[in-house]
Design a protein around this motif. Sequence first.
Motif, PDB file in Angstrom:
ATOM      1  N   HIS A   1     -13.532   9.724   2.755  1.00  0.00           N
ATOM      2  CA  HIS A   1     -12.760   9.587   1.514  1.00  0.00           C
ATOM      3  C   HIS A   1     -12.622   8.090   1.218  1.00  0.00           C
ATOM      4  O   HIS A   1     -12.014   7.350   1.997  1.00  0.00           O
ATOM      5  CB  HIS A   1     -11.373  10.214   1.654  1.00  0.00           C
ATOM      6  N   ASP A   2     -13.190   7.648   0.104  1.00  0.00           N
ATOM      7  CA  ASP A   2     -13.062   6.250  -0.312  1.00  0.00           C
ATOM      8  C   ASP A   2     -11.710   6.095  -0.999  1.00  0.00           C
ATOM      9  O   ASP A   2     -11.478   6.610  -2.092  1.00  0.00           O
ATOM     10  CB  ASP A   2     -14.187   5.871  -1.258  1.00  0.00           C
ATOM     11  N   MET A   3     -10.808   5.338  -0.374  1.00  0.00           N
ATOM     12  CA  MET A   3      -9.434   5.218  -0.873  1.00  0.00           C
ATOM     13  C   MET A   3      -9.286   4.105  -1.908  1.00  0.00           C
ATOM     14  O   MET A   3      -8.212   3.939  -2.473  1.00  0.00           O
ATOM     15  CB  MET A   3      -8.467   4.983   0.286  1.00  0.00           C
ATOM     16  N   GLY A   4     -10.339   3.328  -2.131  1.00  0.00           N
ATOM     17  CA  GLY A   4     -10.262   2.277  -3.132  1.00  0.00           C
ATOM     18  C   GLY A   4      -9.882   0.937  -2.538  1.00  0.00           C
ATOM     19  O   GLY A   4     -10.008   0.706  -1.329  1.00  0.00           O
TER      20      GLY A   4
ATOM     21  N   PRO B   1       0.807  -1.229   0.000  1.00  0.00           N
ATOM     22  CA  PRO B   1       0.000   0.000   0.000  1.00  0.00           C
ATOM     23  C   PRO B   1       0.837   1.274   0.000  1.00  0.00           C
ATOM     24  O   PRO B   1       0.389   2.300   0.502  1.00  0.00           O
ATOM     25  CB  PRO B   1      -0.804  -0.139   1.294  1.00  0.00           C
ATOM     26  N   ARG B   2       2.041   1.212  -0.539  1.00  0.00           N
ATOM     27  CA  ARG B   2       2.900   2.394  -0.550  1.00  0.00           C
ATOM     28  C   ARG B   2       2.194   3.589  -1.193  1.00  0.00           C
ATOM     29  O   ARG B   2       2.158   4.689  -0.628  1.00  0.00           O
ATOM     30  CB  ARG B   2       4.191   2.084  -1.319  1.00  0.00           C
ATOM     31  N   ASP B   3       1.607   3.393  -2.375  1.00  0.00           N
ATOM     32  CA  ASP B   3       0.948   4.503  -3.073  1.00  0.00           C
ATOM     33  C   ASP B   3      -0.286   4.980  -2.316  1.00  0.00           C
ATOM     34  O   ASP B   3      -0.550   6.180  -2.240  1.00  0.00           O
ATOM     35  CB  ASP B   3       0.564   4.076  -4.492  1.00  0.00           C
TER      36      ASP B   3
ATOM     37  N   LEU C   1       3.284  -0.263   8.184  1.00  0.00           N
ATOM     38  CA  LEU C   1       4.656  -0.191   7.684  1.00  0.00           C
ATOM     39  C   LEU C   1       4.827   0.965   6.709  1.00  0.00           C
ATOM     40  O   LEU C   1       5.841   1.664   6.731  1.00  0.00           O
ATOM     41  CB  LEU C   1       5.032  -1.508   7.009  1.00  0.00           C
ATOM     42  N   GLN C   2       3.842   1.182   5.840  1.00  0.00           N
ATOM     43  CA  GLN C   2       3.951   2.208   4.805  1.00  0.00           C
ATOM     44  C   GLN C   2       3.388   3.569   5.236  1.00  0.00           C
ATOM     45  O   GLN C   2       3.425   4.514   4.446  1.00  0.00           O
ATOM     46  CB  GLN C   2       3.218   1.748   3.541  1.00  0.00           C
ATOM     47  N   SER C   3       2.894   3.663   6.459  1.00  0.00           N
ATOM     48  CA  SER C   3       2.352   4.936   6.930  1.00  0.00           C
ATOM     49  C   SER C   3       3.431   6.009   6.955  1.00  0.00           C
ATOM     50  O   SER C   3       4.546   5.781   7.429  1.00  0.00           O
ATOM     51  CB  SER C   3       1.756   4.773   8.324  1.00  0.00           C
TER      52      SER C   3
END
Length: 577
Positions: free
Chosen positions: A530-533, A449-451, A477-479
């Motif tokens: 916000h719907d992040m997908g 989920p980096r992006d 981790l990617q936060s």
Amino acid sequence: MRRFWTDPSQAQYRRTWLLLLLFTIVLLGIGIGLRDPWPADEPRFALNALEMLRTGQFWFPHRGGELYPDKPPLFMWASALSIWLTGSVRWGFLIPTTLAGVGTLLLTIDLCRRLYGRRIALMSGVALLTAFQFVLQAKTAQLDMMLTFFTTLASYGFLRHALLGPAKKWWLTGWAAMGLGIITKGVGILPLTLLPAWWWMAYRGQATRFRLKDLAQGIGVMLLCVATWAVPMIVMATWGDDPSLAAYRDNILFKQTGQRYADSWAHLEPWYYYLLNVLPWAWMPLILAFPWAIPAWWRRLCRADARILLPLSSVILIVTFFSLSPGKRGVYMLPTLPLLVMAMAPLLPGLITKKRLHWLGFGLLALLGGILLIAGILGFVGLPALTKVASRHAVSPWAWWIVIGVIALGLLAWARPRRGLWALCGWLIVFWVSWSSWGYTLQDHARSPRDMMADVESITGTGIWLAMPDYDEEFLLQSRQPSIQFGDKTPASDQFQRAFAWLQQDDSRWMFAMKRQAEDYDCIDRGQVHDMGIQNGDDWWLVPATAVGQCQGDVTAAPIFVAPTTLPDSTGSAPRV
């Protein structure tokens, strides 16, 4: 070339050994730096390693600011070291398993050379390198490849003493390796499965005898290695003033060892799970040779060949040991592969001449290549069943599948059935190289989920606090911002109650949560969400504090754990709530 395979000289052996080593390093190492940690386990161990580096707490692993008592720390130490040396999670997290895979291969080759000669040693290395689960786990940042290195080192030491000894130093080295295996994963004692057959062969005078004194010395060495971690941990947990450390001590020493095996609470499977669901693919393509290997093993066992009996009996006992536990995972079978190759090694020269075995290799390659080619073509032309799954995971592998399917057909046309094994080995090389390059590129954005977490930061703003109820490790981790979580074992409903209370304390805060869980709360103002997908198969919502003002919160429902920031330019200190 024919003479080389029948009787390689020492110089030829060294050159070929070096080429095989370089090939192994390239094959197992290709892809390092091309992807982030992927679920299920990789982000967790990367978090453990990062928090060790950020907080300086190496004796008690943490994950998201919370103690992580599920596994001993040796693999996490190795991960922390490689991340520190490379200065990057992406470059460092795969290095320990890659090196463990290379080490396991070298130990297998060397023992087979001492037992059977140079030609068989090289063939055993190639055989291990073709095993599907071996290469897969060498490219996966999980504990089991490092565990397998230590169990193989222990088996190497025991077999050097039993079959080529007496070699007391190797006997003690085997016990030391078991100790290191235990502080990698509790089942580091697996090489003890060699002892029953060893005792029987020693009684018959066909293996080096070991006495109670030798066992006592070995156990002492093993316990000494375990004590390098366990004693400081127990002392700090017992005489410290933090009750959570005492809970960690009891969990790691008892619940995660005996109770996890005898009364497992996760990954519950029937007793035949490994025989039907795991070994057919994990031991592939070695398992294709079983119709010829089993009768050959039986003939050698009737002659009481200790070189076969010891590793083969260990394989059988390990499979039995894990089959008796209700909790099962496919990776538990990985330590059997080097032992299986050791047992199969003297049969390899004869096996590769079997025409029907080459036919089986030809058929397997036709099956695998055909499935990928057909699936790739159907996906490319838009078969709904395939495109629906691909679109949900944001991956379109059709070109990749078509290419490696066409390569499979080309190899089949070149090799014909009489050289089916060589075609299969060549295709496996193509598969792993493409998997570690093209495959990583295709999958990384979907499995990491980096992006998405970069998008979260762009919406919330830099440095804004983020709550993660019922979180997945890859998101933490990617936060890119200070984050909190509410306890891995806490019920999700309690975590959300605590999250609502925490959000209501400051309107600048945000919550990142799975849509299927958050939408159960009608009090959340959908207009502000916000719907992040989709990420990793789930839909995700980003919810501002102002959207939960009507929700019932409870500050006592769950504890708060502050996750040390993992930003590359971070000072490493945990922010304050």
